[in-house]
Design a protein around this motif. Structure first.
Motif, PDB file in Angstrom:
ATOM      1  N   CYS A 161       0.851  -1.210   0.000  1.00  0.00           N
ATOM      2  CA  CYS A 161       0.000   0.000   0.000  1.00  0.00           C
ATOM      3  C   CYS A 161       0.880   1.251   0.000  1.00  0.00           C
ATOM      4  O   CYS A 161       0.661   2.189  -0.774  1.00  0.00           O
ATOM      5  N   ALA A 162       1.899   1.245   0.867  1.00  0.00           N
ATOM      6  CA  ALA A 162       2.788   2.412   0.965  1.00  0.00           C
ATOM      7  C   ALA A 162       3.543   2.637  -0.332  1.00  0.00           C
ATOM      8  O   ALA A 162       3.727   3.786  -0.772  1.00  0.00           O
ATOM      9  N   ALA A 163       3.958   1.538  -0.986  1.00  0.00           N
ATOM     10  CA  ALA A 163       4.693   1.677  -2.248  1.00  0.00           C
ATOM     11  C   ALA A 163       3.816   2.301  -3.329  1.00  0.00           C
ATOM     12  O   ALA A 163       4.249   3.201  -4.063  1.00  0.00           O
ATOM     13  N   LEU A 164       2.561   1.859  -3.416  1.00  0.00           N
ATOM     14  CA  LEU A 164       1.653   2.418  -4.430  1.00  0.00           C
ATOM     15  C   LEU A 164       1.414   3.900  -4.152  1.00  0.00           C
ATOM     16  O   LEU A 164       1.500   4.746  -5.061  1.00  0.00           O
ATOM     17  N   VAL A 165       1.155   4.242  -2.908  1.00  0.00           N
ATOM     18  CA  VAL A 165       0.911   5.651  -2.560  1.00  0.00           C
ATOM     19  C   VAL A 165       2.142   6.493  -2.866  1.00  0.00           C
ATOM     20  O   VAL A 165       2.060   7.568  -3.467  1.00  0.00           O
ATOM     21  N   ALA A 166       3.323   5.987  -2.511  1.00  0.00           N
ATOM     22  CA  ALA A 166       4.563   6.749  -2.714  1.00  0.00           C
ATOM     23  C   ALA A 166       4.856   6.946  -4.199  1.00  0.00           C
ATOM     24  O   ALA A 166       5.242   8.055  -4.624  1.00  0.00           O
ATOM     25  N   THR A 167       4.656   5.898  -5.000  1.00  0.00           N
ATOM     26  CA  THR A 167       4.948   6.026  -6.435  1.00  0.00           C
ATOM     27  C   THR A 167       3.894   6.888  -7.138  1.00  0.00           C
ATOM     28  O   THR A 167       4.220   7.676  -8.025  1.00  0.00           O
ATOM     29  N   ALA A 168       2.629   6.756  -6.712  1.00  0.00           N
ATOM     30  CA  ALA A 168       1.582   7.594  -7.327  1.00  0.00           C
ATOM     31  C   ALA A 168       1.801   9.067  -6.985  1.00  0.00           C
ATOM     32  O   ALA A 168       1.642   9.947  -7.845  1.00  0.00           O
ATOM     33  N   ARG A 169       2.218   9.340  -5.745  1.00  0.00           N
ATOM     34  CA  ARG A 169       2.467  10.738  -5.333  1.00  0.00           C
ATOM     35  C   ARG A 169       3.593  11.381  -6.143  1.00  0.00           C
ATOM     36  O   ARG A 169       3.654  12.600  -6.276  1.00  0.00           O
ATOM     37  N   ARG A 170       4.505  10.538  -6.652  1.00  0.00           N
ATOM     38  CA  ARG A 170       5.621  11.044  -7.445  1.00  0.00           C
ATOM     39  C   ARG A 170       5.306  11.012  -8.937  1.00  0.00           C
ATOM     40  O   ARG A 170       6.149  11.302  -9.770  1.00  0.00           O
ATOM     41  N   GLY A 171       4.042  10.601  -9.281  1.00  0.00           N
ATOM     42  CA  GLY A 171       3.637  10.572 -10.681  1.00  0.00           C
ATOM     43  C   GLY A 171       4.228   9.419 -11.460  1.00  0.00           C
ATOM     44  O   GLY A 171       4.220   9.396 -12.689  1.00  0.00           O
ATOM     45  N   LEU A 172       4.751   8.416 -10.750  1.00  0.00           N
ATOM     46  CA  LEU A 172       5.406   7.278 -11.416  1.00  0.00           C
ATOM     47  C   LEU A 172       4.408   6.200 -11.811  1.00  0.00           C
ATOM     48  O   LEU A 172       4.689   5.385 -12.682  1.00  0.00           O
ATOM     49  N   THR A 173       3.263   6.147 -11.108  1.00  0.00           N
ATOM     50  CA  THR A 173       2.244   5.131 -11.404  1.00  0.00           C
ATOM     51  C   THR A 173       0.855   5.774 -11.335  1.00  0.00           C
ATOM     52  O   THR A 173       0.699   6.894 -10.836  1.00  0.00           O
ATOM     53  N   GLU A 174      -0.121   5.007 -11.807  1.00  0.00           N
ATOM     54  CA  GLU A 174      -1.520   5.395 -11.597  1.00  0.00           C
ATOM     55  C   GLU A 174      -1.849   5.145 -10.115  1.00  0.00           C
ATOM     56  O   GLU A 174      -0.994   4.667  -9.354  1.00  0.00           O
ATOM     57  N   ARG A 175      -3.107   5.372  -9.749  1.00  0.00           N
ATOM     58  CA  ARG A 175      -3.497   5.147  -8.336  1.00  0.00           C
ATOM     59  C   ARG A 175      -3.903   3.695  -8.098  1.00  0.00           C
ATOM     60  O   ARG A 175      -4.288   3.322  -6.998  1.00  0.00           O
ATOM     61  N   LYS A 176      -3.855   2.864  -9.129  1.00  0.00           N
ATOM     62  CA  LYS A 176      -4.125   1.433  -8.970  1.00  0.00           C
ATOM     63  C   LYS A 176      -3.044   0.672  -9.720  1.00  0.00           C
ATOM     64  O   LYS A 176      -2.706   1.016 -10.865  1.00  0.00           O
ATOM     65  N   ALA A 177      -2.484  -0.342  -9.030  1.00  0.00           N
ATOM     66  CA  ALA A 177      -1.410  -1.114  -9.664  1.00  0.00           C
ATOM     67  C   ALA A 177      -1.338  -2.499  -9.051  1.00  0.00           C
ATOM     68  O   ALA A 177      -1.792  -2.721  -7.917  1.00  0.00           O
ATOM     69  N   THR A 178      -0.770  -3.429  -9.819  1.00  0.00           N
ATOM     70  CA  THR A 178      -0.430  -4.754  -9.293  1.00  0.00           C
ATOM     71  C   THR A 178       0.980  -4.676  -8.726  1.00  0.00           C
ATOM     72  O   THR A 178       1.909  -4.219  -9.398  1.00  0.00           O
ATOM     73  N   VAL A 179       1.092  -5.076  -7.467  1.00  0.00           N
ATOM     74  CA  VAL A 179       2.400  -5.075  -6.804  1.00  0.00           C
ATOM     75  C   VAL A 179       2.889  -6.518  -6.722  1.00  0.00           C
ATOM     76  O   VAL A 179       2.255  -7.369  -6.090  1.00  0.00           O
ATOM     77  N   VAL A 180       3.978  -6.784  -7.433  1.00  0.00           N
ATOM     78  CA  VAL A 180       4.543  -8.136  -7.495  1.00  0.00           C
ATOM     79  C   VAL A 180       5.560  -8.282  -6.370  1.00  0.00           C
ATOM     80  O   VAL A 180       6.543  -7.525  -6.313  1.00  0.00           O
ATOM     81  N   VAL A 181       5.272  -9.203  -5.458  1.00  0.00           N
ATOM     82  CA  VAL A 181       6.158  -9.451  -4.317  1.00  0.00           C
ATOM     83  C   VAL A 181       6.723 -10.863  -4.440  1.00  0.00           C
ATOM     84  O   VAL A 181       6.310 -11.635  -5.303  1.00  0.00           O
ATOM     85  N   ASP A 182       7.675 -11.206  -3.595  1.00  0.00           N
ATOM     86  CA  ASP A 182       8.316 -12.524  -3.732  1.00  0.00           C
ATOM     87  C   ASP A 182       7.304 -13.658  -3.668  1.00  0.00           C
ATOM     88  O   ASP A 182       7.439 -14.680  -4.330  1.00  0.00           O
ATOM     89  N   GLY A 183       6.252 -13.465  -2.835  1.00  0.00           N
ATOM     90  CA  GLY A 183       5.304 -14.563  -2.597  1.00  0.00           C
ATOM     91  C   GLY A 183       4.052 -14.515  -3.435  1.00  0.00           C
ATOM     92  O   GLY A 183       3.129 -15.305  -3.211  1.00  0.00           O
ATOM     93  N   GLY A 184       3.957 -13.581  -4.377  1.00  0.00           N
ATOM     94  CA  GLY A 184       2.740 -13.519  -5.201  1.00  0.00           C
ATOM     95  C   GLY A 184       2.456 -12.107  -5.664  1.00  0.00           C
ATOM     96  O   GLY A 184       3.380 -11.299  -5.877  1.00  0.00           O
ATOM     97  N   GLU A 185       1.165 -11.778  -5.824  1.00  0.00           N
ATOM     98  CA  GLU A 185       0.777 -10.462  -6.315  1.00  0.00           C
ATOM     99  C   GLU A 185      -0.327  -9.882  -5.433  1.00  0.00           C
ATOM    100  O   GLU A 185      -1.227 -10.600  -4.995  1.00  0.00           O
ATOM    101  N   LEU A 186      -0.247  -8.568  -5.220  1.00  0.00           N
ATOM    102  CA  LEU A 186      -1.282  -7.837  -4.483  1.00  0.00           C
ATOM    103  C   LEU A 186      -1.779  -6.723  -5.386  1.00  0.00           C
ATOM    104  O   LEU A 186      -0.987  -6.095  -6.100  1.00  0.00           O
ATOM    105  N   VAL A 187      -3.088  -6.504  -5.410  1.00  0.00           N
ATOM    106  CA  VAL A 187      -3.641  -5.401  -6.191  1.00  0.00           C
ATOM    107  C   VAL A 187      -3.982  -4.280  -5.222  1.00  0.00           C
ATOM    108  O   VAL A 187      -4.747  -4.475  -4.274  1.00  0.00           O
ATOM    109  N   ILE A 188      -3.385  -3.107  -5.458  1.00  0.00           N
ATOM    110  CA  ILE A 188      -3.556  -1.965  -4.561  1.00  0.00           C
ATOM    111  C   ILE A 188      -4.274  -0.851  -5.322  1.00  0.00           C
ATOM    112  O   ILE A 188      -3.868  -0.490  -6.435  1.00  0.00           O
ATOM    113  N   ASP A 189      -5.333  -0.333  -4.704  1.00  0.00           N
ATOM    114  CA  ASP A 189      -6.162   0.691  -5.346  1.00  0.00           C
ATOM    115  C   ASP A 189      -6.353   1.844  -4.364  1.00  0.00           C
ATOM    116  O   ASP A 189      -7.000   1.679  -3.319  1.00  0.00           O
ATOM    117  N   TRP A 190      -5.749   2.995  -4.680  1.00  0.00           N
ATOM    118  CA  TRP A 190      -5.882   4.183  -3.823  1.00  0.00           C
ATOM    119  C   TRP A 190      -7.023   5.023  -4.381  1.00  0.00           C
ATOM    120  O   TRP A 190      -6.848   5.761  -5.345  1.00  0.00           O
TER     121      TRP A 190
END
Ligand SMILES: N[C@@H](CCC[C@H](N)C(=O)O)C(=O)O
Length: 276
Positions: free
Chosen positions: A224-253
């Motif tokens: 969640c923090a990564a999506l918020v931080a990247t969206a605040r910097r204009g690097l991503t949209e406010r919704k993204a798939t976050v790929v982690v070592d153990g799978g995928e999480l969908v984060i929607d701000w």
């Protein structure tokens, strides 16, 4: 004394979960460290207790493997939400935490969405030891003056996170830098250290050195923090798939509510009995 438990994970972030709705559960720090030991104990990233609540379906208490009690745990909220919805035959539960109330809802077979509430973005809320713009803070990481460690983002999801924007995500770098930053004096309550590689505007590869637990296979509040931080910097949209070592999480701000929704898998690994 013995206590039954359920061993679960959310995208590989693993937990021992104890039902304390009827009987209090208050382990000491040494006991938690011993239980969390992956060689001689049950092994977990976090120990979780489900407790009664006057304002929610339950209160979720969280201890890191180092024995520290912390505010919240996103992946565990999905796991506890699943257990409660299965037990109550419901599709929605409210779970209170020391980091604030959250709502879990079914999102398919062994998938749960948790409304993590609003991100806290003021320096005093992360918290930081001094006033800074949390979109990009000034942080000197020990002797390391690697440009990729400059101006990370800082976010609280109820617990503190710093997010570096880098494609350097090897174990050595994440462990070496993460362990240095975790207890940096800029973070008076310590901090979870994320390393976010923006693959494109709706895809982030993330690894997290967690406060009190080290390098884990996933960190829900970290995603969640990564999506918020990247969206605040204009690097991503406010919704993204976050790929982690153990799978995928969908984060929607959500732009209307300012709430951060996290969706991902839950897995029951086994049951057992703690001798405590
Ligand atoms: N893995 C959890 C975070 C658990 C607590 C964190 N290590 C902290 O100390 O704040 C998650 O999924 O959010």
């Amino acid at each position: 004394m013995t206590r039954p438990f359920v061993k679960m994970n959310g995208a590989g972030n693993d937990f021992v979960v104890v039902n304390a709705l009827e009987q209090p559960f208050a382990p000491g720090e040494d006991q938690i460290r011993a239980l969390g030991d992956r060689q001689t104990g049950e092994g977990f990233d976090q120990l979780i207790a489900i407790e009664p609540s006057d304002t929610a379906d339950a209160f979720m208490r969280v201890w890191n493997a180092d024995g520290s009690m912390v505010e919240t745990c996103g992946n565990a909220l999905r796991c506890v939400g699943w257990l409660l919805m299965q037990a109550n035959a419901s599709d929605r539960v409210v779970i209170d935490t020391a980091g604030g109330p959250t709502t879990a809802t079914r999102a398919g077979d062994h998938r749960v969405t948790v409304d993590m509430g609003k991100p806290r973005l003021d320096w005093t809320q992360v918290p930081l030891a001094e006033e800074m713009d949390t979109r990009g803070i000034e942080l000197q990481v020990g002797p390391i003056d690697a440009p990729i460690l400059h101006t990370p983002g800082a976010v609280s999801m109820g617990n503190p996170h710093v997010v570096f924007f880098t494609d350097r995500q090897d174990d050595g770098f994440v462990t070496g830098s993460g362990s240095l930053v975790e207890h940096h004096p800029l973070f008076p309550q310590g901090v979870n250290v994320g390393f976010a590689n923006v693959l494109d505007r709706d895809h982030i590869r993330l690894r997290v050195w967690e406060r009190g637990a080290g390098l884990t296979k996933a960190c829900g509040t970290g995603a969640c923090a990564a999506l918020v931080a990247t969206a605040r910097r204009g690097l991503t949209e406010r919704k993204a798939t976050v790929v982690v070592d153990g799978g995928e999480l969908v984060i929607d701000w959500d732009a209307q509510t300012d709430h951060v929704l996290m969706t991902g898998p839950v897995e029951i690994e086994r049951t057992g009995v703690l001798s405590i």
